[in-house]
Motif scaffolding. Structure first.
Motif, PDB file in Angstrom:
ATOM      1  N   ILE A   1       0.676 111.150   0.385  1.00  0.00           N
ATOM      2  CA  ILE A   1       2.100 111.012   0.082  1.00  0.00           C
ATOM      3  C   ILE A   1       2.851 112.159   0.752  1.00  0.00           C
ATOM      4  O   ILE A   1       2.416 113.302   0.719  1.00  0.00           O
ATOM      5  N   ASN A   2       3.981 111.857   1.375  1.00  0.00           N
ATOM      6  CA  ASN A   2       4.700 112.876   2.145  1.00  0.00           C
ATOM      7  C   ASN A   2       5.588 113.746   1.254  1.00  0.00           C
ATOM      8  O   ASN A   2       6.610 113.294   0.747  1.00  0.00           O
ATOM      9  N   LEU A   3       5.179 115.008   1.098  1.00  0.00           N
ATOM     10  CA  LEU A   3       5.971 115.993   0.356  1.00  0.00           C
ATOM     11  C   LEU A   3       6.338 117.162   1.263  1.00  0.00           C
ATOM     12  O   LEU A   3       6.859 118.171   0.794  1.00  0.00           O
ATOM     13  N   GLU A   4       6.084 117.022   2.549  1.00  0.00           N
ATOM     14  CA  GLU A   4       6.128 118.127   3.504  1.00  0.00           C
ATOM     15  C   GLU A   4       7.430 118.910   3.465  1.00  0.00           C
ATOM     16  O   GLU A   4       8.522 118.359   3.639  1.00  0.00           O
ATOM     17  N   LYS A   5       7.302 120.217   3.234  1.00  0.00           N
ATOM     18  CA  LYS A   5       8.407 121.174   3.246  1.00  0.00           C
ATOM     19  C   LYS A   5       9.544 120.774   2.299  1.00  0.00           C
ATOM     20  O   LYS A   5      10.713 121.039   2.552  1.00  0.00           O
ATOM     21  N   GLY A   6       9.187 120.125   1.196  1.00  0.00           N
ATOM     22  CA  GLY A   6      10.193 119.655   0.273  1.00  0.00           C
ATOM     23  C   GLY A   6      10.215 120.410  -1.044  1.00  0.00           C
ATOM     24  O   GLY A   6       9.298 121.160  -1.382  1.00  0.00           O
ATOM     25  N   LEU A   7      11.284 120.178  -1.802  1.00  0.00           N
ATOM     26  CA  LEU A   7      11.433 120.741  -3.143  1.00  0.00           C
ATOM     27  C   LEU A   7      10.968 119.719  -4.169  1.00  0.00           C
ATOM     28  O   LEU A   7      11.447 118.580  -4.194  1.00  0.00           O
ATOM     29  N   ILE A   8      10.041 120.147  -5.013  1.00  0.00           N
ATOM     30  CA  ILE A   8       9.570 119.342  -6.139  1.00  0.00           C
ATOM     31  C   ILE A   8      10.113 119.988  -7.402  1.00  0.00           C
ATOM     32  O   ILE A   8       9.965 121.191  -7.601  1.00  0.00           O
ATOM     33  N   VAL A   9      10.749 119.220  -8.255  1.00  0.00           N
ATOM     34  CA  VAL A   9      11.330 119.767  -9.475  1.00  0.00           C
ATOM     35  C   VAL A   9      10.473 119.380 -10.678  1.00  0.00           C
ATOM     36  O   VAL A   9      10.180 118.202 -10.896  1.00  0.00           O
ATOM     37  N   SER A  10      10.068 120.387 -11.431  1.00  0.00           N
ATOM     38  CA  SER A  10       9.305 120.166 -12.661  1.00  0.00           C
ATOM     39  C   SER A  10      10.292 119.939 -13.798  1.00  0.00           C
ATOM     40  O   SER A  10      11.053 120.836 -14.162  1.00  0.00           O
ATOM     41  N   CYS A  11      10.282 118.732 -14.345  1.00  0.00           N
ATOM     42  CA  CYS A  11      11.216 118.363 -15.419  1.00  0.00           C
ATOM     43  C   CYS A  11      10.440 118.318 -16.732  1.00  0.00           C
ATOM     44  O   CYS A  11       9.844 117.292 -17.079  1.00  0.00           O
ATOM     45  N   GLN A  12      10.438 119.434 -17.434  1.00  0.00           N
ATOM     46  CA  GLN A  12       9.710 119.545 -18.686  1.00  0.00           C
ATOM     47  C   GLN A  12      10.547 120.332 -19.687  1.00  0.00           C
ATOM     48  O   GLN A  12      11.515 120.989 -19.317  1.00  0.00           O
ATOM     49  N   ALA A  13      10.166 120.259 -20.948  1.00  0.00           N
ATOM     50  CA  ALA A  13      10.846 121.005 -22.007  1.00  0.00           C
ATOM     51  C   ALA A  13       9.846 121.313 -23.111  1.00  0.00           C
ATOM     52  O   ALA A  13       8.889 120.548 -23.323  1.00  0.00           O
ATOM     53  N   PRO A  14      10.025 122.425 -23.817  1.00  0.00           N
ATOM     54  CA  PRO A  14       9.124 122.743 -24.939  1.00  0.00           C
ATOM     55  C   PRO A  14       9.116 121.616 -25.966  1.00  0.00           C
ATOM     56  O   PRO A  14      10.132 120.933 -26.168  1.00  0.00           O
ATOM     57  N   VAL A  15       7.985 121.426 -26.633  1.00  0.00           N
ATOM     58  CA  VAL A  15       7.868 120.302 -27.573  1.00  0.00           C
ATOM     59  C   VAL A  15       8.827 120.423 -28.747  1.00  0.00           C
ATOM     60  O   VAL A  15       9.174 119.411 -29.376  1.00  0.00           O
ATOM     61  N   ASP A  16       9.282 121.642 -29.057  1.00  0.00           N
ATOM     62  CA  ASP A  16      10.206 121.805 -30.179  1.00  0.00           C
ATOM     63  C   ASP A  16      11.666 121.801 -29.729  1.00  0.00           C
ATOM     64  O   ASP A  16      12.566 122.089 -30.515  1.00  0.00           O
ATOM     65  N   SER A  17      11.912 121.466 -28.482  1.00  0.00           N
ATOM     66  CA  SER A  17      13.267 121.434 -27.948  1.00  0.00           C
ATOM     67  C   SER A  17      13.863 120.027 -28.068  1.00  0.00           C
ATOM     68  O   SER A  17      13.146 119.022 -27.909  1.00  0.00           O
ATOM     69  N   PRO A  18      15.176 119.918 -28.323  1.00  0.00           N
ATOM     70  CA  PRO A  18      15.814 118.599 -28.321  1.00  0.00           C
ATOM     71  C   PRO A  18      15.778 117.933 -26.947  1.00  0.00           C
ATOM     72  O   PRO A  18      16.006 116.727 -26.824  1.00  0.00           O
ATOM     73  N   LEU A  19      15.468 118.722 -25.906  1.00  0.00           N
ATOM     74  CA  LEU A  19      15.361 118.166 -24.559  1.00  0.00           C
ATOM     75  C   LEU A  19      14.029 117.448 -24.334  1.00  0.00           C
ATOM     76  O   LEU A  19      13.868 116.730 -23.345  1.00  0.00           O
ATOM     77  N   HIS A  20      13.074 117.658 -25.259  1.00  0.00           N
ATOM     78  CA  HIS A  20      11.752 117.028 -25.128  1.00  0.00           C
ATOM     79  C   HIS A  20      11.853 115.568 -25.587  1.00  0.00           C
ATOM     80  O   HIS A  20      11.318 115.155 -26.623  1.00  0.00           O
ATOM     81  N   ASP A  21      12.548 114.806 -24.788  1.00  0.00           N
ATOM     82  CA  ASP A  21      12.841 113.411 -25.112  1.00  0.00           C
ATOM     83  C   ASP A  21      12.723 112.608 -23.816  1.00  0.00           C
ATOM     84  O   ASP A  21      13.242 113.040 -22.783  1.00  0.00           O
TER      85      ASP A  21
END
Length: 235
Positions: free
Chosen positions: A2-22
């Motif tokens: 898969i082509n990811l060459e010289k690109g930005l990968i964004v990790s989309c995560q949140a702590p399990v106790d966060s309201p963002l963990h949805d």
């Protein structure tokens, strides 16, 4: 590959106790990242992967963090976790590839082989040292990431980014290398790609880590306030 060459990968995560963990919110984060140029996203848990798969067409690096008694390995520690990640829609399976004991005494080479043969997916090996990176490549890993530098007993006295580790892997191993961990600015991301030679870079907390970012700001502001009051009282 898969082509990811010289690109930005964004990790989309949140702590399990966060309201963002949805799942919906993680999906929205991923969509926003892709809309603004991310070539891939890194997502934890099958439910979140499913939600993101519905919103984006770029590659998903999937993982499943599990805390299991008797082992410090927590990123997709066993093959059955990899199966769940693949079935949820991940294109690449990220696994802990350190030399630490795995739950059920599963072996790294066996997990990588089964992911390739039974799931038909490439493997991203999350490593902490050059030794673990080489072992992962020898075991068949398709991608090596510096994800766990600073997070294991062997590297706990160091803080990411692991520039020296990244340089060693780039120069000595014939593999696709991702810089992950501790990248806190666009300039650092550019350094990883253009100066050190990584093939791609993952950024997480600096972009999507609202909980940790706010906490850091509050702690810094609070320290400044205490200092200011102390100065006033000393006049």
């Amino acid at each position: 590959m898969i082509n990811l060459e010289k690109g930005l990968i964004v990790s989309c995560q949140a702590p399990v106790d966060s309201p963002l963990h949805d799942p919906y919110i993680i999906g929205a984060m991923a969509q926003a990242a892709v809309n603004n140029g991310a070539v891939a996203v890194r997502i934890d848990t099958p439910n979140h992967i499913k939600a993101v798969r519905e919103k984006v067409n770029v590659p998903i690096i999937g993982l499943w963090k599990q805390v299991i008694a008797g082992s410090d390995v927590y990123i997709t520690p066993q093959f059955h976790h990899a199966v769940a990640v693949a079935e949820a829609g991940a294109d690449i399976i990220a696994i802990d590839a350190t030399t630490r004991y795995r739950p059920g005494d599963e072996k790294l080479i066996d997990i990588i082989t089964r992911i390739h043969q039974e799931l038909g997916k490439p493997v991203m090996a999350d490593v902490d040292t050059f030794t673990s990176a080489k072992l992962a490549v020898d075991a068949g890993a398709d991608i090596v990431g510096t994800t766990l530098f600073g997070y294991t007993a062997e590297t706990k006295n160091f803080a990411p980014p692991g520039w020296e580790l990244l340089t060693q892997i780039v120069e000595k191993l014939d593999t696709f290398v991702i810089c992950e961990g501790g990248i806190s600015s666009p300039k650092e991301a550019k350094k990883a790609l253009n100066l050190v030679g990584a093939d791609a870079v993952v950024v997480g907390t600096a972009i999507t880590g609202i909980d940790l970012q706010v906490k850091a700001y509050v702690e810094e502001v609070s320290r400044g306030e205490v200092g200011a009051k102390h100065s006033e009282n000393s006049l």
